[in-house]
Design an enzyme around this catalytic site. Structure first.
Site, PDB file in Angstrom:
ATOM      1  N   HIS A  76     -18.839  31.727  -1.471  1.00 27.12           N
ATOM      2  CA  HIS A  76     -18.910  30.760  -2.566  1.00 27.12           C
ATOM      3  C   HIS A  76     -20.009  31.032  -3.593  1.00 27.12           C
ATOM      4  CE1 HIS A  76     -18.012  27.198  -4.688  1.00 27.12           C
ATOM      5  NE2 HIS A  76     -17.642  26.443  -3.685  1.00 27.12           N
ATOM      6  N   TYR A 131     -17.608  12.902  -4.210  1.00 31.85           N
ATOM      7  CA  TYR A 131     -17.883  14.102  -5.004  1.00 31.85           C
ATOM      8  C   TYR A 131     -16.556  14.696  -5.452  1.00 31.85           C
ATOM      9  CZ  TYR A 131     -19.821  18.817  -5.971  1.00 31.85           C
ATOM     10  OH  TYR A 131     -20.203  20.002  -6.560  1.00 31.85           O
ATOM     11  N   THR A 189     -20.311  24.332 -12.209  1.00 34.36           N
ATOM     12  CA  THR A 189     -19.667  23.057 -11.890  1.00 34.36           C
ATOM     13  C   THR A 189     -20.607  21.891 -12.172  1.00 34.36           C
ATOM     14  OG1 THR A 189     -20.447  23.132  -9.597  1.00 34.36           O
ATOM     15  CG2 THR A 189     -18.281  24.080 -10.057  1.00 34.36           C
TER      16      THR A 189
END
Length: 760
Positions: free
Chosen positions: A479, A593, A606
């Site tokens: 990630h 979230y 993000t």
């Protein structure tokens, strides 16, 4: 070994008559062709740098400027207002000697034309950056476009009329702005109001006010200074402190997965599927290297008008690995790689994908993969479960790497994995929606992609491809280097290219011819003196994997087509439904979230949308305990939807909450000061973590003619031990696929129960 022999370009022997050279012209020819390929790539990079450097103008525009200046001078006019004459005075003495007066004037005019051309480019780029800084278009409703936005659209089309390269817009994208601290705190308090009692909210308000009037403004000044200096004031800290400095396992906790088609497996032949998949991925890499991909752009309300998104995350897609450290990990990226790393039944292989400067055909790659599948050699001691080191805690892996993998044969083999274009696992299991228990098999498919056996993936690679025994495929992505939409774009291209462009023969094999003189894939060699740490890391990873519960749920009753008829955003509809599901499941609400992107800004990643709002709470409570007419329920739904859409737009345009507070917290740590407010905010658990995987290249699949080629999307592990991780993908007009994860160790989270109450 055959491959070792063919890799030698020449041999020599010493005789009484002298040295006898035995040249291998075939090997020398391969070296020559590989060099030609490398030089072609260098020339292509230089060409692309020139084209990007002058965007939004073109290199040929210099010629028009120069001709215009010379033509004006020919008409006895000085367009430079004396600057050409001054340039002529400062020409090098050698030019004064070697050129006539007319020649000196010509050179001076060309120098002036170049300077004028560069100035025009900078002016155009500045204007384009100003245009791309305008985001009001996102807040306007369909059919109610303001005149300002209409003028803006015209100017954007004018400035973006040239065909751009992948990175052409990078220098024209605006920087992410630092929001006023007062606005961020106000939005934060609004977001937590539905979750707090009156005394709790008063306490939090007092903490926020105290922070703003004391420490907050001081931290804000440092943050604004960073924003002036850095390209993006968030991204580098986000990558370092959220991802690379985490010492817990990245498997499940950070990495995420992507799935194959739901109903279709293009071929049941494992080697053939691997051959086409490798080819498609390398074709995508070629497009990235040549910058032939179109910049991913977001459509506006007006048809055919698109706004570019930052493409910086594509740079580290291939040839990248995350290397462990005792305090922080490091992302390593190599410019190129001509091989991939393959794992099968406990053995690691290096598979060369280029020969004599050309990419192997899909059929040749299938042939090489089949050689690996047919190899019956056993794993070396310590080799089979070596990948568990990447699945466990980071510090033991860093220590093990330093002690046993810093030199010798282990270093060379580890380099082969880390420098590979990507990693491939040839799994000996069958997966997919099949058999008598299709729903349960889908869940097992998700778990397999998320963590596998905890040792048969290399979780540090930028992404790992998994090819199952029955031809099903999937990926697991690290990630830190990029977010899911970037990997999803790659995976969409791979699936579409595999199924529709490369294709298979009638018996399921790849198309093309095979050069059977190809050297065998190279078996990697290891010398592991102790397996103790491998076993320890495997135990940590296995406990984490066993605790994860995954549930994949294709929802077919309706999709975005029906939702849009109600004039409601599909994403808002799903988010409000998730709030309702959590309320039914747990009897209350939680901090939620939702990931949104900030790639409208340079190097943006993000931002968090806090989708649990007062409006969604009111609607959910009304739905469970109706106390009024049905029209009131619809009105509450529309109000909650509009609120959510507004929050999403604000997050995308740099007016979010959490990244700003996160950066203020980092500054406070650098200054060595404590903030009770920031400490409490950043310790709040996200019990409902959600993310939409957008379909970005629907035109590649043509669902009208190929309705079975539906993507399943992907998912991730739960963020909180007592919460849910929910990923969803809206496919076509009539389907939404959900991926829900939680932990068995929490008795209050049951995936199937959560999904059941969500669809009631």
């Amino acid at each position: 070994m055959a491959e070792a022999h063919q890799a030698v370009a020449f041999q020599f022997t010493i005789t009484p008559e002298g040295i006898d050279l035995q040249l291998s012209y075939q090997a020398l020819n391969q070296i020559y062709l590989s060099g030609v390929r490398s030089w072609k790539k260098r020339v292509s990079r230089i060409r692309n740098r020139v084209i990007k450097g002058v965007f939004p103008a073109s290199p040929s525009s210099w010629l028009f400027v120069a001709i215009g200046i010379l033509a004006t001078m020919y008409m006895q006019s000085d367009p430079s207002m004396g600057l050409i004459a001054k340039i002529q005075q400062h020409l090098p003495l050698s030019l004064h000697v070697s050129l006539s007066a007319q020649g000196q004037t010509m050179v001076s005019a060309l120098v002036f034309s170049t300077l004028l051309w560069l100035s025009l480019i900078l002016a155009l780029r500045f204007c384009l950056k100003l245009l791309l800084s305008y985001h009001q278009w996102m807040f306007e409703q369909h059919g109610r476009i303001s005149n300002t936005t209409k003028v803006w659209v015209t100017l954007v089309r004018l400035f973006s009329s040239r065909k751009p390269l992948l990175y052409s817009y990078q220098t024209s994208l605006p920087h992410l702005p630092v929001p006023p601290i007062k606005d961020t705190l106000s939005r934060y308090l609004e977001s937590v109001r539905p979750l707090l009692t009156d005394p709790e909210f008063k306490r939090m308000t007092d903490l926020a006010n105290h922070f703003e009037s004391n420490l907050g403004n001081r931290l804000q000044r440092y943050l604004k200074l960073k924003a002036l200096w850095a390209t993006n004031y968030v991204s580098d800290w986000w990558e370092e402190y959220i991802y690379l400095r985490s010492r817990s396992p990245i498997m499940v906790n950070s990495n995420y997965y992507g799935m194959d088609f739901l109903y279709v497996t293009p071929t049941p032949v494992q080697a053939a599927r691997a051959g086409n998949t490798i080819t498609a991925l390398l074709l995508y890499r070629r497009k990235v290297n040549r910058e032939e991909l179109k910049p991913v752009r977001r459509h506006t309300l007006l048809q055919s008008t698109v706004i570019p998104l930052c493409a910086a995350q594509c740079e580290r897609m291939f040839n990248t690995t995350r290397t462990p450290g005792t305090e922080t990990d490091v992302l390593q990226h190599w410019q190129d790689s001509e091989f991939v790393a393959v794992y099968h039944k406990g053995r690691f292989f290096r598979l060369w994908v280029y020969r004599a400067g050309r990419l192997l055909s899909p059929r040749e790659l299938e042939y090489q993969i089949q050689r690996i599948l047919d190899d019956t050699s056993p794993p070396l001691p310590g080799e089979e479960r070596l990948g568990a080191l990447t699945a466990g805690d980071r510090i033991p892996w860093a220590q093990m790497r330093k002690q046993y993998f810093s030199s010798g044969v282990n270093r060379r083999s580890l380099d082969a994995i880390e420098r590979a274009a990507f990693f491939i696992t040839l799994d000996d299991e069958e997966q997919g929606m099949r058999g008598d228990d299709p729903a349960g098999n889908l869940d097992r498919y998700a778990k397999s992609l998320l963590h596998g056996k905890c040792y048969d993936r290399w979780f540090d690679k930028s992404f790992s491809i998994v090819i199952y025994k029955n031809g099903k495929s999937g990926l697991n992505a690290e990630h830190s280097w990029a977010d899911a939409p970037t990997v999803a774009h790659l995976w969409e291209y791979t699936l579409a290219t595999d199924a529709f462009h490369l294709g298979y023969t009638e018996d399921g094999h790849c198309k093309g011819e095979v050069d059977r003189s190809l050297p065998h894939p190279q078996r990697l060699v290891w010398d592991i003196p102790s397996e103790a740490q491998v076993c320890t890391s495997l135990a940590v990873a296995q406990a984490l994997a066993d605790d994860v519960d995954c549930h994949v749920f294709p929802f077919r009753e309706f999709g975005k087509g029906r939702i849009k008829k109600c004039r409601i955003s599909p994403d808002a509809f799903i988010q409000i439904s998730l709030q309702l599901a959590y309320y039914r499941d747990r009897g209350g609400f939680c901090l939620t979230y939702e990931a949104s992107m900030t790639r409208l800004f340079r190097e943006g990643r993000t931002e968090t949308v806090r989708s649990c709002t007062r409006e969604s709470l009111d609607r959910s409570v009304f739905h469970v305990t109706p106390s009024g007419p049905e029209e009131q329920c619809r009105r509450l739904f529309r109000v909650a939807s509009e609120k959510h859409q507004n929050l999403y737009r604000m997050a995308m345009t740099g007016a979010g909450i959490d990244r700003h507070l996160f950066c203020l917290y980092v500054v406070s740590k650098y200054l060595g000061v404590e903030s009770p407010f920031l400490k409490e905010v950043l310790s709040e658990p996200w019990r409902l973590s959600t993310s939409q995987t957008p379909v970005q290249q629907m035109e590649l699949f043509d669902l009208k003619n190929n309705p079975d080629y539906i993507s399943l999307g992907g998912g991730f592990g739960p963020v909180a031990d007592d919460g849910y991780g929910v990923s969803y993908i809206i496919v076509g007009e009539d389907m939404i696929n959900f991926h829900v994860s939680s932990k068995h160790s929490c008795s209050e989270t049951v995936n199937k129960a959560f999904v059941a109450v969500a669809v009631v």
